[in-house]
Scaffold this motif. Structure first.
Motif, short mmCIF file in Angstrom:
data_model
loop_
_atom_site.label_atom_id
_atom_site.label_comp_id
_atom_site.label_asym_id
_atom_site.label_seq_id
_atom_site.Cartn_x
_atom_site.Cartn_y
_atom_site.Cartn_z
N THR A 163 0.81 -1.22 0.00
CA THR A 163 0.00 0.00 0.00
C THR A 163 0.85 1.27 0.00
O THR A 163 0.35 2.35 -0.30
CB THR A 163 -0.91 0.04 1.24
OG1 THR A 163 -0.10 0.18 2.42
CG2 THR A 163 -1.77 -1.21 1.35
N LYS A 164 2.14 1.12 0.39
CA LYS A 164 3.04 2.26 0.56
C LYS A 164 2.45 3.29 1.54
O LYS A 164 2.62 4.50 1.38
CB LYS A 164 3.38 2.92 -0.78
CG LYS A 164 4.23 2.06 -1.68
CD LYS A 164 4.78 2.82 -2.86
CE LYS A 164 5.62 1.93 -3.76
NZ LYS A 164 6.81 1.40 -3.09
N LYS A 165 1.74 2.77 2.53
CA LYS A 165 1.09 3.63 3.53
C LYS A 165 1.30 3.06 4.92
O LYS A 165 1.52 1.86 5.10
CB LYS A 165 -0.41 3.73 3.27
CG LYS A 165 -0.83 4.35 1.95
CD LYS A 165 -0.65 5.85 1.96
CE LYS A 165 -1.20 6.47 0.66
NZ LYS A 165 -0.98 7.93 0.62
N GLU A 179 3.19 11.50 1.97
CA GLU A 179 2.26 10.62 1.27
C GLU A 179 2.21 9.22 1.87
O GLU A 179 1.29 8.46 1.57
CB GLU A 179 2.65 10.53 -0.21
CG GLU A 179 2.27 11.77 -1.02
CD GLU A 179 2.58 11.60 -2.49
OE1 GLU A 179 3.40 10.71 -2.83
OE2 GLU A 179 2.03 12.36 -3.31
N ARG A 180 3.16 8.88 2.71
CA ARG A 180 3.18 7.56 3.34
C ARG A 180 2.18 7.45 4.49
O ARG A 180 1.91 6.36 4.96
CB ARG A 180 4.59 7.22 3.83
CG ARG A 180 5.64 7.15 2.73
CD ARG A 180 5.33 6.05 1.71
NE ARG A 180 6.19 6.13 0.54
CZ ARG A 180 7.28 5.42 0.37
NH1 ARG A 180 7.67 4.58 1.31
NH2 ARG A 180 7.98 5.53 -0.73
N LEU A 222 -1.53 7.65 5.95
CA LEU A 222 -2.96 7.69 5.68
C LEU A 222 -3.64 8.12 6.97
O LEU A 222 -3.69 7.36 7.94
CB LEU A 222 -3.47 6.32 5.24
CG LEU A 222 -4.98 6.22 4.98
CD1 LEU A 222 -5.43 7.19 3.90
CD2 LEU A 222 -5.37 4.81 4.58
N LEU A 234 -9.69 -4.22 -1.08
CA LEU A 234 -8.42 -3.49 -1.18
C LEU A 234 -7.50 -4.16 -2.20
O LEU A 234 -6.87 -3.48 -3.02
CB LEU A 234 -7.74 -3.46 0.20
CG LEU A 234 -6.37 -2.78 0.28
CD1 LEU A 234 -6.48 -1.29 -0.02
CD2 LEU A 234 -5.75 -2.99 1.67
N ARG A 241 -8.44 -3.45 -5.70
CA ARG A 241 -8.05 -2.09 -6.10
C ARG A 241 -6.54 -1.94 -6.16
O ARG A 241 -6.03 -0.82 -6.16
CB ARG A 241 -8.64 -1.06 -5.13
CG ARG A 241 -10.06 -0.66 -5.46
CD ARG A 241 -10.55 0.47 -4.55
NE ARG A 241 -11.34 -0.09 -3.48
CZ ARG A 241 -10.94 -0.20 -2.22
NH1 ARG A 241 -9.76 0.25 -1.86
NH2 ARG A 241 -11.72 -0.74 -1.32
N LYS A 242 -5.84 -3.07 -6.22
CA LYS A 242 -4.38 -3.10 -6.29
C LYS A 242 -3.76 -2.37 -5.12
O LYS A 242 -2.79 -1.62 -5.25
CB LYS A 242 -3.90 -2.53 -7.62
CG LYS A 242 -4.37 -3.32 -8.83
CD LYS A 242 -3.87 -2.75 -10.13
CE LYS A 242 -4.36 -3.60 -11.32
NZ LYS A 242 -3.91 -3.05 -12.62
N ARG A 299 -4.84 0.03 -3.20
CA ARG A 299 -5.07 1.46 -3.03
C ARG A 299 -6.28 1.62 -2.12
O ARG A 299 -7.38 1.17 -2.45
CB ARG A 299 -5.34 2.15 -4.38
CG ARG A 299 -4.15 2.14 -5.31
CD ARG A 299 -4.47 2.89 -6.61
NE ARG A 299 -3.34 2.92 -7.52
CZ ARG A 299 -3.09 2.00 -8.45
NH1 ARG A 299 -3.94 0.97 -8.59
NH2 ARG A 299 -2.04 2.09 -9.23
N PHE A 300 -6.08 2.24 -0.96
CA PHE A 300 -7.17 2.39 -0.01
C PHE A 300 -8.30 3.19 -0.62
O PHE A 300 -8.09 4.10 -1.42
CB PHE A 300 -6.69 3.08 1.27
CG PHE A 300 -5.85 2.20 2.15
CD1 PHE A 300 -6.46 1.23 2.94
CD2 PHE A 300 -4.48 2.33 2.21
CE1 PHE A 300 -5.70 0.41 3.76
CE2 PHE A 300 -3.71 1.53 3.02
CZ PHE A 300 -4.31 0.55 3.80
#
Length: 213
Positions: free
Chosen positions: A46-48, A163-164, A166, A205, A208-209, A211-212
């Motif tokens: 998610t890179k989050k 951006e990391r 959420l 999730l 949606r690949k 992506r939250f």
């Protein structure tokens, strides 16, 4: 257990609705995040990381307690962000942990966010235990912070760092007379429903690949 075969989680549903002030999108984000934390899917996809912000008595601590019980305390770490960015021994607390992040993020200056970026991006980090040599490790768990206010960062403040995070706002404060000290224990009785619900949202999730919503 399939969701349709579970008894409805009355306590959890009300708790989540209060926590998210009835906002369906926020509830979906929380459920997707819980599903990811409960799975073995790498969180870095998610890179989050989650940053849940809210005043005292908004109920945000209970969700981390619930996740800790569902995952197992031995697979969680409550380390602070500044220690997470300690390249020597701090990162050792992340080894084989599924869920990481403090429940009370301190309002402090972080000089270097490089390791945090590596953790949330799936890049190898260096881990060293005292008395042992360092080795490379890719953290596959999920990071979830709680805070009363936004943290303060110093040093590099690039867009790629912010951006990391959420951010999940928690605006509903539970009155003292309405607080239930056994709320987590009651929700654990609904664990089959909770896990099934979270996994259903995790599938969304994934579709949606990662992506939250």
């Amino acid at each position: 257990v399939p969701l349709e075969d579970c008894n409805r989680g009355v306590v959890f549903d009300k708790y989540l609705d209060d926590l998210c002030s009835g906002d369906e999108i926020v509830k979906n984000v929380v459920l997707e995040s819980m599903g990811l934390a409960l799975s073995n899917i790498p969180g870095y996809l998610t890179k989050k990381c989650i940053l849940m912000i809210g005043e005292k008595d908004c109920g945000k601590t209970q969700i981390k307690k619930l996740l800790t019980e569902l995952i197992g305390i031995e697979y969680t770490s409550s380390m602070d962000l500044d220690k997470m960015n300690d390249s020597r021994f701090g990162t050792s607390e992340l080894y084989n942990k599924r869920l990481a992040g403090s429940n009370d993020m301190r309002y402090t200056a972080i000089n270097d966010m490089g390791i945090f970026k590596q953790l949330t991006g799936g890049d190898p980090i260096s881990i060293e235990f005292k008395g042992r040599g360092a080795f490379s490790y890719i953290y596959k768990g999920f990071i979830w912070f709680l805070a009363n206010d936004f943290p303060m960062f110093s040093g590099k403040k690039g867009k790629e760092i912010y951006e990391r995070f959420l951010v999940i706002p928690c605006k509903h404060v539970v009155k003292k007379e309405d607080q239930d000290p056994q709320i987590v224990e009651k929700m654990l009785l609904e664990r089959e429903y909770i896990v099934s619900l979270c996994i259903n949202h995790l599938l969304d999730l994934r579709n949606r690949k990662f992506r939250f919503i």
